[in-house]
Design an enzyme around this catalytic site. Structure first.
Site, short mmCIF file in Angstrom:
data_model
loop_
_atom_site.label_atom_id
_atom_site.label_comp_id
_atom_site.label_asym_id
_atom_site.label_seq_id
_atom_site.Cartn_x
_atom_site.Cartn_y
_atom_site.Cartn_z
N ASP A 266 -6.02 1.92 -3.11
CA ASP A 266 -7.27 1.69 -2.38
C ASP A 266 -7.69 2.94 -1.62
OD1 ASP A 266 -5.39 1.65 -0.33
OD2 ASP A 266 -6.12 -0.22 0.57
N SER B 62 0.82 -1.21 0.00
CA SER B 62 0.00 0.00 0.00
C SER B 62 0.86 1.27 0.00
CB SER B 62 -0.95 -0.04 1.19
OG SER B 62 -1.89 1.00 1.15
#
Length: 452
Positions: free
Chosen positions: A250, A104
């Site tokens: 995300d 991430s």
């Protein structure tokens, strides 16, 4: 062995903490656990595997694919795509399992393994615990059951995944983006190709930065954790707004036409009002975490909307949404979940929806985001401390109590151990920024003293 799974899968320094052997073992363990749970009953199992562009993702992908295929799972390899794309494809293709390789927003040396269950939803805690237990048993000598011959899994590239995900994004937009110039900062990450394609197809004039991943530059001075380049580019190009993703896309943060940041709380507020107009905000309620700014809560109350707050972590937001059927939720950091169209935070979808609101209303993002006023909020990350003792230290409890007395009803304090890194986050809100900084600094020193 301490628990491997954090709030967002298994993460660590690639090839040091997270090795090829671990990635392979976890994948085999996941296949066995899901088989025992009846997920594969009556059919040959299939998994969707994707990754972000980190160099380490290449060997970790190979390890995960090998592990799954050796356990009898067919693999659809979708290549470099965002985490929410892997989740979407897992559901859309009827796959039994999804695997995303990404850390991430973490720096490049890190990587991670995240599993999705059938339908594209994150695995339940009990399944993660079972996977970890089976993996640990194998490390200590318990042999795997291994299929042979035609029982082994087959592997193929699913190149159609890119276009299928883009088509999904375009199909759920309430209106087009024609006439908007938008700067996209892709963090040299997983959305470097898919996000510009989606915004362009939706009608926007797109300028991209941070869209040249080389395997080593992901999140490096760009993306949602470093907004300065995006702010400058929006002003330079005279764009209506800017959108920033993190490494696996995300999450989404935004910048208005003046170069001012629009955070996750403000994005949620804008989208909530838009969804209410379309009768898409069920129960006039949205879900956010305790990290949300007090100004966000006050704005929602003023608009007649209800806010439900959870512990920090998009998985807890998602659990609350699914349990009660809420349609919108997210975090100040930019994880926004639009549950009618995604099973997890989707930065590209969020950015598209935000831009669609600007296009629909003809109002600037700055004007739309002014629905809420952010109270001064200071966040300090205190590294290299024992995060497990946050709630157990009497010294730290006394420091927090003193800070809360000083702030009174005009502010609040939150201490939270990171779910993915060895640090403690200190958050202080106050009516005055200088007071917030002062209190946060003292609390950070207390954390170092008590937990260092």
């Amino acid at each position: 062995m301490g628990r491997l799974f954090g709030t967002d899968g298994v993460r660590g320094v690639a090839n040091a903490d997270l090795t090829a052997e671990m990635a392979l073992g976890l994948s085999v363990a996941a296949a066995h656990v899901l088989a025992e749970a009846g997920t594969f009953e009556g059919h040959r199992p299939t998994a969707v595997v994707g990754r972000d562009p980190r160099a380490s993702g290449e060997f970790l992908e190979a390890a995960v694919v090998a592990g799954l295929a050796s356990a009898g799972v067919d693999v659809l390899r979708v290549g470099v795509l965002p985490t929410p794309a892997v989740a979407y494809l897992t559901g859309a293709l009827g796959a039994d399992l999804g695997v995303m390789l990404s850390a991430s927003h973490n720096a490049m040396p890190d990587n991670g393994v995240k599993f999705f269950a059938r339908g594209g939803h994150k695995l339940a805690d009990e399944l993660e615990d079972r996977i970890e237990a089976v993996y640990d048993s194998h490390r200590h000598g318990e042999p795997w059951e291994r299929p042979t011959g035609a029982g082994v899994g087959r592997v193929r590239d699913y190149e159609e995944g890119f276009d299928r995900y883009v088509a999904h994004l375009i199909a759920v937009l309430p209106n087009r983006l024609d006439g908007l110039k938008i700067v996209l900062d892709e963090a040299h990450g997983a959305a470097a190709w898919v996000s510009p394609k989606a915004f362009s197809q939706a009608g926007a004039e797109v300028v991209t930065i941070g869209a040249s991943p080389d395997g080593l530059n992901i999140n490096d001075g760009c993306g949602s954790t470093h907004l300065d380049k995006l702010k400058a580019a929006v002003v330079e190009h005279g764009a209506a707004l800017g959108i920033a993703h993190d490494g696996d896309a995300d999450r989404c943060l935004a910048v208005d036409h003046t170069g001012a940041e629009v955070d996750g709380d403000q994005i949620l507020a804008v989208l909530a009002l838009a969804m209410r107009e379309r009768s898409a905000l069920r129960a006039d309620t949205l879900v956010a975490t305790v990290m949300s700014n007090l100004g966000f809560k006050l704005a929602l109350e003023r608009e007649g909307l209800t806010l439900v707050q959870t512990a920090v972590g998009d998985r807890y937001v998602l659990e609350e949404m699914k349990q009660h059927g809420y349609a919108l939720g997210g975090e100040q950091s930019g994880h926004v979940i639009i549950l009618d169209h995604a099973t997890t935070g989707d930065g590209t979808l969020t950015g598209l929806m935000l831009a669609a609101r600007v296009a629909e209303t003809g109002r600037s993002l700055r004007d739309l985001a002014a629905v809420m006023e952010r109270l001064p909020q200071v966040l300090i990350n205190v590294p290299d401390v024992d995060r497990s003792r946050v709630g157990k230290s009497a010294e730290l409890s006394a420091a927090v109590a003193e800070a809360e007395r000083e702030l009174g009803a005009t502010g609040r304090v939150l201490l939270r151990p990171s779910g993915t890194e060895p640090l403690v986050r200190v958050m202080v809100e106050a009516a005055d920024i200088d007071q917030a900084r002062s209190v946060a600094g003292r609390l950070a020193d207390a954390v170092k003293s008590a937990l260092g």
